[in-house]
Enzyme design. Structure first.
Site, mmCIF file in Angstrom:
data_model
loop_
_atom_site.group_PDB
_atom_site.id
_atom_site.type_symbol
_atom_site.label_atom_id
_atom_site.label_comp_id
_atom_site.label_asym_id
_atom_site.label_seq_id
_atom_site.Cartn_x
_atom_site.Cartn_y
_atom_site.Cartn_z
ATOM 1 N N ASP A 2 0.811 -1.217 0.000
ATOM 2 C CA ASP A 2 0.000 0.000 0.000
ATOM 3 C C ASP A 2 0.848 1.272 0.000
ATOM 4 O O ASP A 2 1.961 1.283 0.512
ATOM 5 C CB ASP A 2 -0.909 -0.014 1.237
ATOM 6 C CG ASP A 2 -2.067 0.955 1.087
ATOM 7 O OD1 ASP A 2 -2.366 1.367 -0.052
ATOM 8 O OD2 ASP A 2 -2.666 1.304 2.116
ATOM 9 N N ASN A 50 -10.832 -2.394 -5.792
ATOM 10 C CA ASN A 50 -10.003 -1.571 -6.688
ATOM 11 C C ASN A 50 -10.603 -1.410 -8.091
ATOM 12 O O ASN A 50 -10.188 -0.527 -8.847
ATOM 13 C CB ASN A 50 -8.576 -2.138 -6.812
ATOM 14 C CG ASN A 50 -7.719 -1.938 -5.587
ATOM 15 O OD1 ASN A 50 -6.814 -2.712 -5.315
ATOM 16 N ND2 ASN A 50 -7.982 -0.889 -4.806
HETATM 17 C C1 IPE Z 1 -1.264 0.177 -3.487
HETATM 18 O O1 IPE Z 1 -1.089 1.526 -3.567
HETATM 19 C C2 IPE Z 1 -1.401 -0.502 -4.815
HETATM 20 C C3 IPE Z 1 -2.766 -0.936 -5.181
HETATM 21 C C4 IPE Z 1 -3.830 -0.920 -4.444
HETATM 22 C C5 IPE Z 1 -2.919 -1.438 -6.537
HETATM 23 P P1 IPE Z 1 -2.343 2.497 -3.587
HETATM 24 O O2 IPE Z 1 -2.735 2.743 -4.988
HETATM 25 O O3 IPE Z 1 -3.402 1.963 -2.693
HETATM 26 O O4 IPE Z 1 -1.744 3.835 -2.982
HETATM 27 P P2 IPE Z 1 -2.458 4.834 -1.969
HETATM 28 O O5 IPE Z 1 -2.951 4.010 -0.824
HETATM 29 O O6 IPE Z 1 -3.583 5.484 -2.709
HETATM 30 O O7 IPE Z 1 -1.367 5.765 -1.578
HETATM 31 MG MG MG Z 2 -4.059 2.281 -0.818
#
Ligand code: IPE
Ligand code: MG
Length: 228
Positions: A2, A50
């Site tokens: 994350d 996501n």
């Molecule tokens: C983690 O980084 C990667 C995925 C979920 C694909 P994020 O995209 O969640 O990054 P933040 O949490 O918004 O900083």
């Molecule tokens: Mg994240």
């Protein structure tokens, strides 16, 4: 893994820049895990939630997954790494499947460390799907709710190929968030959690070693009075 987006935004870059940097951190961590005798390493790459991200961000994530597999598959095979995907693979595009499926087919038969990517993964969905599959098996007379124990039920989970190694010992979450976010909820019932303030693009072998050291100091009692 994350904190990719925030890591990039803090540096004045678009979020996808963080994903690019983040994906470059994976290889060294997997190699280190293997070196230390870790049997299974599972990376949370893309959650069921996501899918609600912007198209451009999602397409970057898929491109990075494809790029990682294309670039690393030979080396992973040489290292005898077993590769598996946990999640709704059916929802992935043909373009992703064309790279993913042969890579998994080639590496799943290896006998070394298990490297798993959770892709379109949600723990509630995994458990729900397992319950439905079990119910179907009961209706067809292949299972009985009277005869089943929890271990036998686990064969309906996506992680079932891991067998007795499917119980999670340690969950490492980067970026300072302190929540589980629907990750391996069944398997991590007695996991130790290490939450780190650094974002995934900054995560390296030293941080991994540090998390394992922290883990080694934990007294895992599994509900009993003493582990000794
Ligand atoms: C983690 O980084 C990667 C995925 C979920 C694909 P994020 O995209 O969640 O990054 P933040 O949490 O918004 O900083
Ligand atoms: Mg994240």
């Amino acid at each position: 893994m994350d904190g990719n987006g925030r890591w990039a935004e803090r540096r004045g870059h678009p979020r996808v820049f963080g994903h690019v940097r983040g994906s470059s951190r994976i290889k060294a961590v997997v190699r280190r895990a293997d070196e230390l005798g870790v049997k299974v390493i599972t990376l949370y790459a893309f959650s069921t939630e996501n899918w609600n991200r912007p198209e451009t961000e999602k397409s970057t994530l898929w491109k990075l997954l494809i790029k990682f597999l294309k670039k690393e598959v030979d080396e992973l095979d040489r290292q005898n790494v077993q590769l598996r995907i946990f999640g709704e693979v059916d929802r992935l595009s043909v373009g992703v499947r064309e790279v993913l499926d042969p890579a998994v087919a080639r590496l799943a038969k290896n006998t070394g460390i298990s490297l798993n990517f959770c892709v379109s993964y949600g723990a509630r969905l995994e458990i729900f799907e397992a319950a439905k599959a079990f119910a179907r098996a009961c209706l067809e007379g292949r299972e009985s709710p009277n005869g089943v124990d929890q271990r036998a039920f686990e064969k309906y989970l996506w992680t079932s190929p891991l067998g007795e190694c499917s119980d999670v010992d340690l969950v490492i979450r980067t970026s300072g968030e302190i929540r589980t976010s629907n990750f391996l909820l069944w398997q991590a019932a007695y996991a130790e959690y290490v939450f780190l303030d650094i974002c995934w693009p900054d995560f390296g072998v030293k941080d991994f070693d540090g998390a394992l050291e922290e883990y080694s100091k934990r007294d895992r009692r599994f509900g009993k009075v003493s582990s000794k």
